[in-house]
Design a protein around this motif. Structure first.
Motif, PDB file in Angstrom:
ATOM      1  N   LEU A  48      54.933 107.831  70.089  1.00 34.22           N
ATOM      2  CA  LEU A  48      55.494 107.875  71.439  1.00 34.22           C
ATOM      3  C   LEU A  48      54.485 107.444  72.503  1.00 34.22           C
ATOM      4  N   GLY A  49      53.267 107.101  72.070  1.00 35.11           N
ATOM      5  CA  GLY A  49      52.243 106.631  72.996  1.00 35.11           C
ATOM      6  C   GLY A  49      51.319 107.722  73.518  1.00 35.11           C
ATOM      7  N   GLU A  50      51.472 108.941  73.015  1.00 35.08           N
ATOM      8  CA  GLU A  50      50.634 110.064  73.473  1.00 35.08           C
ATOM      9  C   GLU A  50      49.448 110.218  72.517  1.00 35.08           C
ATOM     10  N   THR A  51      48.418 109.425  72.748  1.00 33.02           N
ATOM     11  CA  THR A  51      47.241 109.473  71.869  1.00 33.02           C
ATOM     12  C   THR A  51      46.194 110.463  72.356  1.00 33.02           C
ATOM     13  N   GLU A  52      46.266 110.817  73.648  1.00 30.89           N
ATOM     14  CA  GLU A  52      45.328 111.796  74.215  1.00 30.89           C
ATOM     15  C   GLU A  52      46.071 112.723  75.160  1.00 30.89           C
TER      16      GLU A  52
END
Length: 310
Positions: A48-52
């Protein structure tokens, strides 16, 4: 199941539920399933693009804790370091969760031999916990205990004593006299007293710790085998060979039961690493058996069938 049905199996609400489910599995000792679920939740967030984020940091932290619990420090340390960096970034350098990461990282590097770095992390974690919760918060006792153990391991017993005593006082006051963490502090102090040569003092502390652990949990905590192993060594040093053997074998039985509960689902390599690193109570029992065999007489074979079975 409800969240997956409403939002999709790879949605953020699903990932949040998976994180909680993973932690439930970790806390009851289902380590392999907890690892699988944490990895699954992280994969959803990354997709979903939430890497941090603070949430990603939490999942990384407990995934690291799982590998640490399984004695795989090489897998654990990078995860804890990534979690620490994210928590500092998203929560600030003085957040309580940053202290949790620092304390865990200190435990890891201490096991790998870098005690100087470990103590710096412990001291920084203590300062954060004192700032957030005050000087008598139970988390402060956690840092004090770890520092005391670290100093005792390097022979600095006079410096370790006051830290371990203060940790015990904080835990008794904040958690009650029969808390499991009080038992852990008692064991730490017992080890210290034994190192100082005060065997009677150590015995009283070990006895109280065992009584607390028996009262709290019939199946015992995963750290309980070290309590029995420590008291077994003390009994051997005091010449109480029957008591030493009994504690040694009970510690082994508890350790084996915990191992059998937490190891299912692991790969063979992971299981062997976990087995190699766990506490064993057999050392003292075998030593007592060897002493009796050398001495000969009717006690020479006492306990041998049970040692063989263990």
């Amino acid at each position: 199941e409800i969240r997956c049905g409403l939002n999709g199996a790879e949605s953020l609400p699903a990932a949040q539920a998976i994180y909680a489910f993973a932690e439930a599995h970790r806390m009851v000792g289902n380590f392999a399933e907890a690892v699988r679920l944490h990895a699954k939740g992280l994969a959803i967030r990354e997709k979903l693009g939430e890497t941090e984020s603070a949430a990603v940091a939490g999942a990384l932290h407990y995934l690291g804790v799982l590998w640490w619990s399984l004695d795989d420090y090489a897998k654990a340390q990078p995860l804890i370091e990534r979690s620490l960096a994210m928590r500092e970034k998203f929560l600030g350098p003085d957040d309580a969760l940053v202290a949790v990461s620092l304390n865990t990282l200190a435990n890891l590097v201490s096991h790998t031999g870098d005690r100087e770095t470990a103590r710096k992390h412990y001291i920084r974690a203590q300062a954060i916990w004192e700032k957030v919760g005050g000087p008598d918060h139970p988390d402060v006792a956690r840092s004090l205990s770890n520092q005391g153990i670290l100093l005792a391991e390097t022979g600095r017993l006079e410096e370790a004593g006051p830290l371990l005593e203060r940790a015990l006082e904080i835990r008794e006051r904040a958690l009650g006299a029969d808390s499991f963490l009080v038992a852990r502090s008692l064991v730490n102090l017992a080890d210290l007293r034994a190192g100082e040569g005060d065997l009677a003092g150590a015995e009283a502390l070990f006895d109280r710790a065992v009584a607390i652990e028996r009262k709290l949990n019939s199946e015992f905590h995963r750290e309980s085998p070290s309590t029995f192993a420590g008291r077994a060594s003390l009994n051997w040093a005091m010449g109480k060979l029957d008591a030493a053997m009994a504690d040694s074998l009970e510690g082994e039985a508890v350790a084996r039961d915990i191992f059998l509960h937490t190891s299912p689902g692991l790969t063979e390599r992971e299981t062997l690493k976990y087995e190699a690193g766990r506490t064993s109570g057999l050392g003292v029992a075998l030593t007592v058996a060897a002493l009796r065999a050398e001495a000969g007489g009717p006690e020479a074979v006492a306990g041998l069938p049970r040692i063989w079975n263990e």
